[in-house]
Structures are given as structure tokens and as C-alpha cells.
Design an enzyme around this catalytic site. Structure first.
Site, PDB file in Angstrom:
ATOM      1  N   SER A  18      13.601   1.136  -2.382  1.00  0.00           N
ATOM      2  CA  SER A  18      14.272   2.281  -1.759  1.00  0.00           C
ATOM      3  C   SER A  18      13.688   2.613  -0.385  1.00  0.00           C
ATOM      4  O   SER A  18      12.471   2.657  -0.204  1.00  0.00           O
ATOM      5  CB  SER A  18      14.128   3.498  -2.682  1.00  0.00           C
ATOM      6  N   ASN A  66       4.510   5.471   6.940  1.00  0.00           N
ATOM      7  CA  ASN A  66       5.761   6.147   7.291  1.00  0.00           C
ATOM      8  C   ASN A  66       5.755   7.571   6.771  1.00  0.00           C
ATOM      9  O   ASN A  66       5.147   7.872   5.750  1.00  0.00           O
ATOM     10  CB  ASN A  66       6.981   5.359   6.775  1.00  0.00           C
ATOM     11  N   CYS A 127       7.604  13.503  -4.878  1.00  0.00           N
ATOM     12  CA  CYS A 127       7.978  14.584  -3.953  1.00  0.00           C
ATOM     13  C   CYS A 127       7.322  15.902  -4.324  1.00  0.00           C
ATOM     14  O   CYS A 127       7.061  16.160  -5.495  1.00  0.00           O
ATOM     15  CB  CYS A 127       9.477  14.794  -3.992  1.00  0.00           C
ATOM     16  N   ILE A 188       4.397   0.623  -7.225  1.00  0.00           N
ATOM     17  CA  ILE A 188       3.999   1.948  -6.800  1.00  0.00           C
ATOM     18  C   ILE A 188       4.818   2.426  -5.591  1.00  0.00           C
ATOM     19  O   ILE A 188       5.366   1.615  -4.850  1.00  0.00           O
ATOM     20  CB  ILE A 188       2.499   1.982  -6.416  1.00  0.00           C
ATOM     21  N   ASN A 189       4.833   3.747  -5.421  1.00  0.00           N
ATOM     22  CA  ASN A 189       5.308   4.325  -4.171  1.00  0.00           C
ATOM     23  C   ASN A 189       4.153   4.195  -3.150  1.00  0.00           C
ATOM     24  O   ASN A 189       3.128   3.581  -3.454  1.00  0.00           O
ATOM     25  CB  ASN A 189       5.714   5.789  -4.402  1.00  0.00           C
ATOM     26  N   THR A 190       4.314   4.756  -1.987  1.00  0.00           N
ATOM     27  CA  THR A 190       3.297   4.578  -0.933  1.00  0.00           C
ATOM     28  C   THR A 190       2.014   5.376  -1.226  1.00  0.00           C
ATOM     29  O   THR A 190       2.041   6.357  -1.966  1.00  0.00           O
ATOM     30  CB  THR A 190       3.850   5.017   0.432  1.00  0.00           C
ATOM     31  N   GLY A 214       3.048  -2.060   2.398  1.00  0.00           N
ATOM     32  CA  GLY A 214       2.805  -3.399   2.938  1.00  0.00           C
ATOM     33  C   GLY A 214       1.640  -4.099   2.240  1.00  0.00           C
ATOM     34  O   GLY A 214       1.083  -3.571   1.266  1.00  0.00           O
ATOM     35  N   GLY A 240       4.899  -3.173  -4.114  1.00  0.00           N
ATOM     36  CA  GLY A 240       3.732  -2.912  -3.273  1.00  0.00           C
ATOM     37  C   GLY A 240       3.248  -4.154  -2.574  1.00  0.00           C
ATOM     38  O   GLY A 240       2.581  -4.998  -3.170  1.00  0.00           O
ATOM     39  N   GLY A 262       9.823  -4.243  -0.284  1.00  0.00           N
ATOM     40  CA  GLY A 262       9.990  -3.114   0.641  1.00  0.00           C
ATOM     41  C   GLY A 262       9.697  -3.481   2.076  1.00  0.00           C
ATOM     42  O   GLY A 262      10.554  -4.037   2.796  1.00  0.00           O
TER      43      GLY A 262
HETATM   44  C1  LIG Z   1      10.272   3.373   5.727  1.00  0.00           C
HETATM   45  C2  LIG Z   1      10.116   3.576   4.253  1.00  0.00           C
HETATM   46  C3  LIG Z   1      10.959   4.478   3.592  1.00  0.00           C
HETATM   47  C4  LIG Z   1      10.829   4.688   2.210  1.00  0.00           C
HETATM   48  N1  LIG Z   1      11.681   5.552   1.568  1.00  0.00           N
HETATM   49  C5  LIG Z   1      11.585   5.725   0.216  1.00  0.00           C
HETATM   50  C6  LIG Z   1      12.502   6.556  -0.493  1.00  0.00           C
HETATM   51  O1  LIG Z   1      13.429   7.149   0.090  1.00  0.00           O
HETATM   52  N2  LIG Z   1      12.340   6.722  -1.828  1.00  0.00           N
HETATM   53  C7  LIG Z   1      11.335   6.070  -2.526  1.00  0.00           C
HETATM   54  O2  LIG Z   1      11.245   6.230  -3.753  1.00  0.00           O
HETATM   55  N3  LIG Z   1      10.479   5.235  -1.883  1.00  0.00           N
HETATM   56  C8  LIG Z   1      10.580   5.054  -0.551  1.00  0.00           C
HETATM   57  N4  LIG Z   1       9.712   4.197   0.097  1.00  0.00           N
HETATM   58  C9  LIG Z   1       8.674   3.466  -0.687  1.00  0.00           C
HETATM   59  C10 LIG Z   1       9.103   2.025  -0.985  1.00  0.00           C
HETATM   60  O3  LIG Z   1      10.287   1.981  -1.746  1.00  0.00           O
HETATM   61  C11 LIG Z   1       7.966   1.267  -1.729  1.00  0.00           C
HETATM   62  O4  LIG Z   1       7.691   1.910  -2.948  1.00  0.00           O
HETATM   63  C12 LIG Z   1       6.682   1.186  -0.908  1.00  0.00           C
HETATM   64  O5  LIG Z   1       6.948   0.995   0.456  1.00  0.00           O
HETATM   65  C13 LIG Z   1       5.738   0.086  -1.394  1.00  0.00           C
HETATM   66  O6  LIG Z   1       6.345  -1.188  -1.324  1.00  0.00           O
HETATM   67  P1  LIG Z   1       6.137  -2.197  -0.066  1.00  0.00           P
HETATM   68  O7  LIG Z   1       4.667  -2.307   0.166  1.00  0.00           O
HETATM   69  O8  LIG Z   1       6.784  -3.472  -0.492  1.00  0.00           O
HETATM   70  O9  LIG Z   1       6.833  -1.561   1.079  1.00  0.00           O
HETATM   71  C14 LIG Z   1       9.819   3.982   1.481  1.00  0.00           C
HETATM   72  C15 LIG Z   1       8.983   3.075   2.161  1.00  0.00           C
HETATM   73  C16 LIG Z   1       9.117   2.866   3.517  1.00  0.00           C
HETATM   74  C17 LIG Z   1       8.203   1.881   4.207  1.00  0.00           C
END
Ligand SMILES: Cc1cc2nc3c(=O)[nH]c(=O)nc-3n(C[C@H](O)[C@H](O)[C@H](O)COP(=O)(O)O)c2cc1C
Length: 300
Positions: A18, A66, A127, A188-190, A214, A240, A262
Site C-alpha cells: 500500500s 516518508n 495510525c 511490517i509497516n514503516t 526499504g 519490508g 513496496g
Molecule cells: C511512500 C510510501 C507510502 C506508504 N503509504 C502507506 C499506506 O497508505 N498505508 C499503509 O498501510 N502503508 C503504507 N506504506 C508502507 C508500505 O506499504 C510498507 O509497509 C513499507 O514501506 C515497508 O515495505 P518496503 O520496505 O518494501 O517499502 C507506505 C510506504 C511508502 C514508502
């Protein structure tokens, strides 16, 4: 390559994370969207949201921070403007939702439940909960339980709960949402983070604090997926820092049944299909008949 996660039948385990893939149409000229295992769209709220002021993204060593502030078109415009394109595609469309109140999650879910073209819901609980002084739903097991119970009561569609890594014990939150009726867990989320410009002595993003994603977060995500897999009975989606098929395979071996890509989409918009091909090639090379035979096979 087929896998079933909490009632969602996927043609392969590779989904889009997402917020990193827009509403999918943005990637239509880069990849064949029909090859994806599943599409998860940008987090949606009840009303359209403009998000945080810029700068909202900064690149860091092995990743990015972000603080978009969950900018989105709102659930109604999503259904009328974005869904008609998405519903013609092969992969299931999963809608990511968030709210600042339990009632908002409840209302969003009730609305989505009525829309046949939406296959499942991913609930972002990272959130701030306005009623709990801004503390995230996903860092308190009781708040996480309550919000997922509220969502569960509104729908029979598959409910994926996306966990926040900003906690001491991730398994505590995973157990709470499983007891509340989640069909699947994504993590995980960020990770909460910041960066500073030493010349101006100002934060590099206007919101001061943002979320790190990342390759930098992959080892943390992998550890959390493995820990949750030890305890949880419901399927896990690993997220992640997945940049390659090898990264994806690490998550599958750790116990994830599927994965999301992501930040890698920003580096290479064609990465998702490359990861699908890479996983398939690995299974063939190893003489493994089906993807499910590799899930959770970590030897310790
Ligand atoms: C620019 C950006 C916007 C994101 N927006 C959302 C979001 O709206 N809802 C959500 O649950 N996670 C959001 N995420 C988190 C990602 O879905 C993901 O969980 C996180 O980036 C870790 O994965 P990655 O390392 O592959 O990016 C966002 C991440 C990024 C980088």
C-alpha cells in the site's frame, strides 16, 4: 505458485504494498498487472485527505523516510473513479484502510463490504487513535483488538491486519488481532525515523518524523515475521525491504505465505514481475513442486 491466504486465492505470492503502487493504473505501462498475485491500493479514509506539507520523502542509506500523511482520494472517489479500472484485472483487489477513530474503521468496512469488486480489506493500524491521545492503535494490544473486532463485525470479506513494527513485542499485537477475528496478518509497516540537514539544521522532511522503508528494514521485518510465525495460526504476509526474489524467498522460508513489494517499486517499476519469475526459477532449480512446500521451512 498458487497460495491461499485467509480466504484469498492468489495465483502467486507477490503483491504490491500500500502507498507504493498508487491505484495500480500508474504502473500499467511498466508491467503486465495481470501477473501480480494481488494488488493493495493506497490507504483510504472516509473523506479525501491531502496529507502532509512537502518535503514528504527523503532518501537515506539503504532506504527512504516518508511522511506522506496518508494522502488519498477517499473511499467514495476510489469506488467511482479507481475501481472500474482495477476490477477488470485478474489479481484480487485489496483495499487498505485507516482511520483516526474506531467508528471510522467501522464505517469504511461497512461501505467496502457492499462492493463486490473488492476482494479483501487490509487494515492499517499504525495510525494515531484520536481518542487515545494520538497513540497508534497498533501499539496497544487492547486498542488493536477493539478496532479489529469492530472491523470483523462489519464484514465477511477477508480481513488482513497490517502491524506496526514500532512495538516492543510484535507477537502480543499479532495474538490480539488474531483473537479479534483477523484472517491474515501483514507486517511490517514503516519504522519511525528521522533525518537532519546539517547546513540548515532542519529536519529533512516537514513532518520532522516519518517512516523508514526499504532494504534497511529487511532484517527487522524478517525477524518479526519469524517471531509471529512461531505463534500465529493465521497466514502471514511479509513486507519490508524486499528488492529481489531472494529477499522474497527469505520471508517465505521464515513463515510468510505471501509477500508485498513496496519501496522497490520506486527503484524499478518492473520489479514485481521480476520477483515472480525469480521465485519460480528458484523452485524449479531446487526441484520443489509447489510454492507452499517452501513456506515456514526455516531450520533452526
Ligand atoms: C511512500 C510510501 C507510502 C506508504 N503509504 C502507506 C499506506 O497508505 N498505508 C499503509 O498501510 N502503508 C503504507 N506504506 C508502507 C508500505 O506499504 C510498507 O509497509 C513499507 O514501506 C515497508 O515495505 P518496503 O520496505 O518494501 O517499502 C507506505 C510506504 C511508502 C514508502
Amino acid at each position: 505458485m498458487k497460495v491461499n491466504i485467509g480466504g484469498l486465492a492468489l495465483q502467486n505470492p507477490v503483491m504490491t504494498a500500500s502507498g507504493t503502487f498508487g491505484y495500480a493504473r500508474e504502473f500499467d505501462h511498466f508491467i503486465d498487472l495481470n501477473r501480480l498475485g494481488g494488488i493493495i491500493v493506497k490507504g483510504l479514509s472516509l473523506m479525501p485527505t491531502s496529507g502532509n506539507p512537502p518535503p514528504r520523502i527523503v532518501e537515506t542509506a539503504c532506504g527512504m523516510i516518508n511522511a506522506i500523511g496518508l494522502e488519498n482520494v477517499g473511499i467514495e472517489r476510489f469506488i467511482t473513479e479507481k475501481l472500474p479500472f482495477l476490477q477488470e484485472l485478474v489479481p484480487p483487489v485489496i483495499v487498505n484502510i485507516y482511520g483516526k477513530l474506531e467508528a471510522e474503521y467501522r464505517q469504511l468496512t461497512a461501505r467496502i463490504h457492499d462492493v463486490a469488486a473488492i476482494a479483501g480489506i487490509e487494515v492499517n493500524i499504525s495510525c494515531p487513535n484520536v481518542k487515545a491521545g494520538g497513540m497508534a492503535f497498533g501499539v496497544d494490544p487492547r486498542a488493536a483488538f477493539r478496532v479489529i473486532r469492530a472491523v470483523r463485525e462489519q464484514t465477511t470479506k477477508p480481513v488482513i491486519v497490517k502491524l506496526s513494527p514500532n512495538v516492543t513485542d510484535i507477537t502480543e499485537i499479532a495474538t490480539a488481532v488474531e483473537e479479534a477475528g483477523a484472517d491474515c496478518i501483514s507486517l511490517i509497516n514503516t519504522i519511525t525515523a528521522m533525518a537532519i540537514d546539517i547546513d540548515t539544521r532542519r529536519p529533512k522532511i516537514a513532518n520532522i518524523i516519518g517512516g523508514l522503508s526499504g532494504p534497511a528494514i529487511k532484517p527487522v521485518a524478517l525477524r518479526m515475521v519469524w517471531q509471529v510465525a512461531q505463534k500465529s495460526k493465521i497466514p502471514i504476509i511479509g513486507i519490508g525491504g524486499i528488492m529481489s526474489a531472494e529477499d522474497a524467498l527469505e520471508f517465505l522460508i521464515a513463515g510468510a505465505s505471501a509477500i508485498q513489494v513496496g519501496t522497490a517499486n520506486f527503484v524499478n517499476p518492473g520489479i514485481t514481475t521480476e520477483i515472480i519469475d525469480g521465485i519460480e526459477a528458484f523452485l524449479t532449480a531446487q526441484g520443489i513442486d509447489k510454492l507452499t512446500d517452501i513456506i515456514g521451512t526455516l531450520e533452526t
